[in-house]
Design a protein around this motif. Structure first.
Motif, PDB file in Angstrom:
ATOM      1  N   GLN A 232       6.681  99.530  53.978  1.00 39.07           N
ATOM      2  CA  GLN A 232       5.962 100.694  53.529  1.00 39.07           C
ATOM      3  C   GLN A 232       5.026 100.542  52.162  1.00 39.07           C
ATOM      4  OE1 GLN A 232       9.028 103.954  53.269  1.00 39.07           O
ATOM      5  NE2 GLN A 232      10.175 102.643  54.758  1.00 39.07           N
ATOM      6  N   PRO A 233       4.130 101.228  51.968  1.00 37.73           N
ATOM      7  CA  PRO A 233       3.530 101.192  50.565  1.00 37.73           C
ATOM      8  C   PRO A 233       4.664 101.501  49.691  1.00 37.73           C
ATOM      9  CG  PRO A 233       2.196 102.630  52.140  1.00 37.73           C
ATOM     10  CD  PRO A 233       3.596 102.337  52.683  1.00 37.73           C
ATOM     11  N   ALA A 234       4.240 101.058  48.194  1.00 36.37           N
ATOM     12  CA  ALA A 234       5.216 100.958  47.171  1.00 36.37           C
ATOM     13  C   ALA A 234       5.494 102.419  46.749  1.00 36.37           C
ATOM     14  CB  ALA A 234       4.392 100.265  45.818  1.00 36.37           C
ATOM     15  N   ASP A 235       4.496 103.165  46.894  1.00 39.87           N
ATOM     16  CA  ASP A 235       4.998 104.633  46.327  1.00 39.87           C
ATOM     17  C   ASP A 235       5.981 105.342  47.263  1.00 39.87           C
ATOM     18  OD1 ASP A 235       3.076 104.377  44.439  1.00 39.87           O
ATOM     19  OD2 ASP A 235       1.718 105.903  45.111  1.00 39.87           O
ATOM     20  N   ALA A 236       5.766 105.006  48.858  1.00 35.30           N
ATOM     21  CA  ALA A 236       6.717 105.607  49.515  1.00 35.30           C
ATOM     22  C   ALA A 236       8.141 104.963  49.449  1.00 35.30           C
ATOM     23  CB  ALA A 236       6.329 105.427  51.088  1.00 35.30           C
ATOM     24  N   LEU A 237       8.308 103.631  49.072  1.00 34.44           N
ATOM     25  CA  LEU A 237       9.592 103.027  48.922  1.00 34.44           C
ATOM     26  C   LEU A 237      10.211 103.628  47.429  1.00 34.44           C
ATOM     27  CD1 LEU A 237       8.877  99.514  49.750  1.00 34.44           C
ATOM     28  CD2 LEU A 237      10.345 100.976  50.938  1.00 34.44           C
ATOM     29  N   LEU A 259      15.216 105.001  32.680  1.00 35.72           N
ATOM     30  CA  LEU A 259      14.753 104.319  33.765  1.00 35.72           C
ATOM     31  C   LEU A 259      14.808 102.836  33.549  1.00 35.72           C
ATOM     32  CD1 LEU A 259      13.588 104.326  36.578  1.00 35.72           C
ATOM     33  CD2 LEU A 259      11.029 104.462  35.297  1.00 35.72           C
ATOM     34  N   LEU A 260      15.430 102.115  34.474  1.00 40.96           N
ATOM     35  CA  LEU A 260      15.113 100.864  34.667  1.00 40.96           C
ATOM     36  C   LEU A 260      14.631 100.116  35.767  1.00 40.96           C
ATOM     37  CD1 LEU A 260      16.096  98.147  32.770  1.00 40.96           C
ATOM     38  CD2 LEU A 260      18.216  97.970  34.255  1.00 40.96           C
ATOM     39  N   VAL A 261      13.525  99.563  35.862  1.00 40.65           N
ATOM     40  CA  VAL A 261      12.709  98.872  37.033  1.00 40.65           C
ATOM     41  C   VAL A 261      13.227  97.600  36.936  1.00 40.65           C
ATOM     42  CG1 VAL A 261      10.613  98.949  38.256  1.00 40.65           C
ATOM     43  CG2 VAL A 261      11.133 100.704  37.009  1.00 40.65           C
ATOM     44  N   ASN A 262      13.909  97.033  37.940  1.00 43.20           N
ATOM     45  CA  ASN A 262      14.318  95.701  37.878  1.00 43.20           C
ATOM     46  C   ASN A 262      13.803  94.694  39.059  1.00 43.20           C
ATOM     47  OD1 ASN A 262      16.289  93.690  37.069  1.00 43.20           O
ATOM     48  ND2 ASN A 262      17.393  93.877  39.132  1.00 43.20           N
ATOM     49  N   GLY A 263      13.302  93.841  38.673  1.00 49.09           N
ATOM     50  CA  GLY A 263      12.680  92.887  39.836  1.00 49.09           C
ATOM     51  C   GLY A 263      13.974  91.869  40.173  1.00 49.09           C
ATOM     52  N   LEU A 264      14.079  91.584  41.578  1.00 43.74           N
ATOM     53  CA  LEU A 264      14.916  90.585  41.883  1.00 43.74           C
ATOM     54  C   LEU A 264      14.643  89.311  41.860  1.00 43.74           C
ATOM     55  CD1 LEU A 264      16.000  92.990  44.967  1.00 43.74           C
ATOM     56  CD2 LEU A 264      17.047  92.734  42.805  1.00 43.74           C
ATOM     57  N   GLY A 265      13.758  88.867  41.246  1.00 43.51           N
ATOM     58  CA  GLY A 265      13.502  87.262  40.990  1.00 43.51           C
ATOM     59  C   GLY A 265      12.116  86.828  41.638  1.00 43.51           C
ATOM     60  N   GLY A 266      11.772  87.634  42.555  1.00 43.68           N
ATOM     61  CA  GLY A 266      10.328  87.033  43.291  1.00 43.68           C
ATOM     62  C   GLY A 266       9.329  88.000  43.155  1.00 43.68           C
ATOM     63  N   THR A 267       9.516  89.039  42.581  1.00 36.80           N
ATOM     64  CA  THR A 267       8.578  90.249  42.330  1.00 36.80           C
ATOM     65  C   THR A 267       7.615  89.897  41.048  1.00 36.80           C
ATOM     66  OG1 THR A 267       9.891  91.414  43.490  1.00 36.80           O
ATOM     67  CG2 THR A 267       8.202  92.702  42.526  1.00 36.80           C
ATOM     68  N   PRO A 268       6.227  90.006  41.283  1.00 32.12           N
ATOM     69  CA  PRO A 268       5.600  89.720  40.029  1.00 32.12           C
ATOM     70  C   PRO A 268       5.298  90.996  39.020  1.00 32.12           C
ATOM     71  CG  PRO A 268       4.202  90.031  41.820  1.00 32.12           C
ATOM     72  CD  PRO A 268       5.531  89.864  42.324  1.00 32.12           C
ATOM     73  N   ARG A 277       5.001 102.906  37.586  1.00 34.44           N
ATOM     74  CA  ARG A 277       3.889 103.977  37.573  1.00 34.44           C
ATOM     75  C   ARG A 277       4.327 105.124  38.415  1.00 34.44           C
ATOM     76  NH1 ARG A 277       1.390 104.315  41.940  1.00 34.44           N
ATOM     77  NH2 ARG A 277      -0.115 105.671  42.343  1.00 34.44           N
ATOM     78  N   ARG A 278       4.625 104.739  39.788  1.00 34.80           N
ATOM     79  CA  ARG A 278       5.141 105.935  40.731  1.00 34.80           C
ATOM     80  C   ARG A 278       6.550 106.712  40.366  1.00 34.80           C
ATOM     81  NH1 ARG A 278       3.447 109.662  43.673  1.00 34.80           N
ATOM     82  NH2 ARG A 278       5.021 110.127  45.468  1.00 34.80           N
ATOM     83  N   ALA A 279       7.268 105.737  39.602  1.00 37.01           N
ATOM     84  CA  ALA A 279       8.878 106.346  39.436  1.00 37.01           C
ATOM     85  C   ALA A 279       8.750 107.221  38.223  1.00 37.01           C
ATOM     86  CB  ALA A 279       9.457 105.120  38.983  1.00 37.01           C
ATOM     87  N   LEU A 280       7.759 107.013  37.314  1.00 37.00           N
ATOM     88  CA  LEU A 280       7.486 107.766  36.136  1.00 37.00           C
ATOM     89  C   LEU A 280       6.750 109.007  36.468  1.00 37.00           C
ATOM     90  CD1 LEU A 280       6.400 105.278  33.340  1.00 37.00           C
ATOM     91  CD2 LEU A 280       8.713 106.568  33.463  1.00 37.00           C
ATOM     92  N   ALA A 281       5.783 108.906  37.322  1.00 37.90           N
ATOM     93  CA  ALA A 281       4.912 110.185  38.036  1.00 37.90           C
ATOM     94  C   ALA A 281       6.191 111.070  38.765  1.00 37.90           C
ATOM     95  CB  ALA A 281       4.026 109.708  38.807  1.00 37.90           C
TER      96      ALA A 281
END
Length: 565
Positions: A232-237, A259-268, A277-281
């Motif tokens: 799915q698109p990032a916003d939907a996820l 809020l903590l937005v955490n990459g799992l290791g392979g996400t730029p 951006r979406r989470a804050l919105a």
């Protein structure tokens, strides 16, 4: 398996050596996979409440990255995705704690609970007061297990921060443990994985996913999630993750959160920023007050692509702990947000030149430009393929955007050749990405300076063409033979000017121009590149014509029927 390791058994030790060598505030415990604060007092009675965490390796920068003043006093590393032994945990407790005691922050996995729990019992038997706080923040398991059995994931980092700040303030063990436990109780996290990771000892991915599949609600050990769903698109996820967290944690309008937005290791960082951006919105739309927010890779799963979101309810006291200073190398900073939609107006452009009456022949001039736009659209896939062989593959779509911008020029742009060239240059400057936009814009603007409002004759056009080519050479520092667009542009402009000087007809002169450009493109296939991205590939691009040069022929050709009449 392709990894920058010397061998699976050496991974953890060599990793810790590398991390500690870059952190003056840290030291390795001799003979153990334990990172401790370098400033730990030798006299045990001078030690504050020790905050100790850890677990399997592969979660970097956790847990060693959070060892420092104001956060952890020690981090214990097991093998990749494997809990450390109780002896290693006990060694850490002995190394950094004293009569003030120790608090163990443990993620809710069986191995961690058993090994840290046994170490705590052994430490208590030695007279070291020891408490445990278990983090179980994974809300994706809300329909699978009872709350006390949920996994501990990225929210653990925020517990480290609160506990470390409370300890640094001089609070006693009971108060530090109370603050840490209260923080853990207010956490909610959930993750999404776009692909698996590979444990070095296993040598193969932990699971497989189809090209259009993702895993929702996965942990941090390379395991599958709670359910597999279509991509799915990032916003939907983000909406799905947040909806689950907000409902489970009963967070609503007026509540204050971090809020903590955490990459799992392979996400730029690019993708994490889109998620942030979406989470804050979404949170702002729901009236949730985001007091602090961080985005980055804080607790990972090796090279897994994906992310997790964490929300922590906060009050003034908890914010003070989050804001307290720390020297831990991986802590991301104060997390303060910019004002919502912080934007500034673009400085106005100079006022446009007053329009003049349209000169004769400009309708045909516009037709010629639109024919060029059509040719660029038709050649998009060919140019993309050529550019992919030696560049980043964006030339086709970039010039297609330029074509759309040319079509969108207002009628006032076509009053005379000077005005038209300047408008075209401005349009390409704004619409064409990469290097092509500046090159074409500069060439058109320079060419316009060589014309007047009077109707130019063929020789004036030839001079303007040569001037534009000279501008491209100046801007990029290239010359013919470097395998660039100049290898088509320069011979084309030269051939056109020479033919006119020799008294040939305009049609013959343009035919010579196009032929010279085509020969230039063919020659680039035999050239070793000296500039641009292709120069990094060296002889690997031989046999493939330069895409930028090929694009020149694309737009020169459709002009023939307009020039020849």
């Amino acid at each position: 398996m392709k990894k920058l390791v010397n061998g699976p058994r050496a991974v953890v030790g060599e990793m810790l050596e590398g991390l500690v060598s870059l952190s003056p505030g840290q030291a390795l415990l001799e003979g153990e996979s334990v990172v401790v604060r370098a400033d730990t007092p030798a006299e045990v009675h001078q030690r504050e409440v020790a905050i100790i965490s850890g677990g399997g390796s592969g979660h970097e920068p956790a847990h060693a990255g959070y060892v420092g003043v104001g956060m952890l006093h020690a981090a214990v590393a097991g093998d990749v995705f494997t809990s450390p032994s109780p002896d290693a945990v006990l060694a850490a407790i002995r190394a950094v704690s004293g009569p003030a005691g120790a608090l163990l922050v443990v993620k809710n996995y069986t191995g961690d609970r058993l090994n840290f729990g046994l170490a705590a019992e052994l430490a208590r038997a030695e007279g070291i007061p020891t408490e445990i706080v278990v983090v179980a923040d994974d809300v994706s398991l809300r329909d699978t297990v009872e709350p006390s059995r949920r996994r501990g994931i990225a929210g653990t980092i925020l517990v480290h921060k609160v506990a470390g700040a409370a300890s640094a303030s001089g609070a006693p063990l009971a108060e530090v443990a109370r603050q840490a436990a209260a923080t853990a109780a207010e956490l909610g996290s959930m993750g999404v994985g776009l692909g698996p990771c590979t444990v070095p000892a296993a040598g193969r991915p932990g699971f497989s996913l189809g090209a259009e599949e993702i895993e929702l609600g996965l942990g941090i050990h390379g395991e599958q999630g709670v359910r597999r769903v279509p991509l799915q698109p990032a916003d939907a996820l983000v909406d799905t993750l947040l909806e689950t967290i907000l409902e489970d944690r009963r967070i609503g309008s007026g509540d204050r959160v971090a809020l903590l937005v955490n990459g799992l290791g392979g996400t730029p960082p690019m993708e994490l920023a889109i998620v942030t951006r979406r989470a804050l919105a979404v949170l702002r739309e729901r009236g949730v007050l985001v007091e602090r927010a961080w985005s980055g890779s804080f607790l990972t799963a090796l090279e897994m692509p994906g992310c997790s979101l964490t929300l922590l309810k906060v009050d003034d006291e908890r914010l003070r702990w989050l804001d307290a200073a720390t020297a831990a190398p991986a802590w991301p900073g104060n997390g303060r947000l910019a004002p919502a939609r912080q934007r500034r107006p673009v400085p106005p452009a100079p006022a446009p030149v007053t329009a003049t009456a349209e000169q004769p022949g400009m309708a045909r001039f516009k037709e010629a430009v639109l024919a060029v736009a059509d040719a660029l659209d038709a050649a998009e896939s060919v140019l993309t393929e050529l550019d992919s062989a030696a560049g980043d593959g964006d030339l086709g779509i970039s010039l297609a955007r330029g074509a759309a911008a040319l079509r969108a020029l207002p009628e006032s742009s076509w009053a005379n050749p000077l005005r038209a060239l300047m408008a075209m240059g401005e349009a390409l400057r704004r619409s064409v990405g990469g290097s092509s936009g500046p090159f074409y814009a500069t060439a058109l603007l320079r060419a316009a300076r060589h014309l007047t409002d009077a109707t130019p004759d063929p020789k004036a056009w030839a001079g303007a063409f040569l001037a534009g080519v000279e501008a491209v050479a100046e801007l990029g520092g290239a010359r013919p033979g470097d395998r660039t667009m100049l290898d088509a542009l320069q011979p084309a402009a030269d051939a056109f000017a020479r033919a006119l000087e020799a008294g040939q007809s305009l049609a013959n002169a343009w035919e010579a121009c196009v032929l010279a450009a085509e020969r230039g493109v063919e020659a680039t296939a035999r050239m070793k590149p000296r500039l641009g991205r292709a120069s990094y590939l060296g002889e690997r691009v031989l046999g493939v014509p330069d895409a930028g040069a090929a694009a020149v022929v694309v737009w020169l050709k459709p002009l023939f029927r307009y020039v020849a009449q």
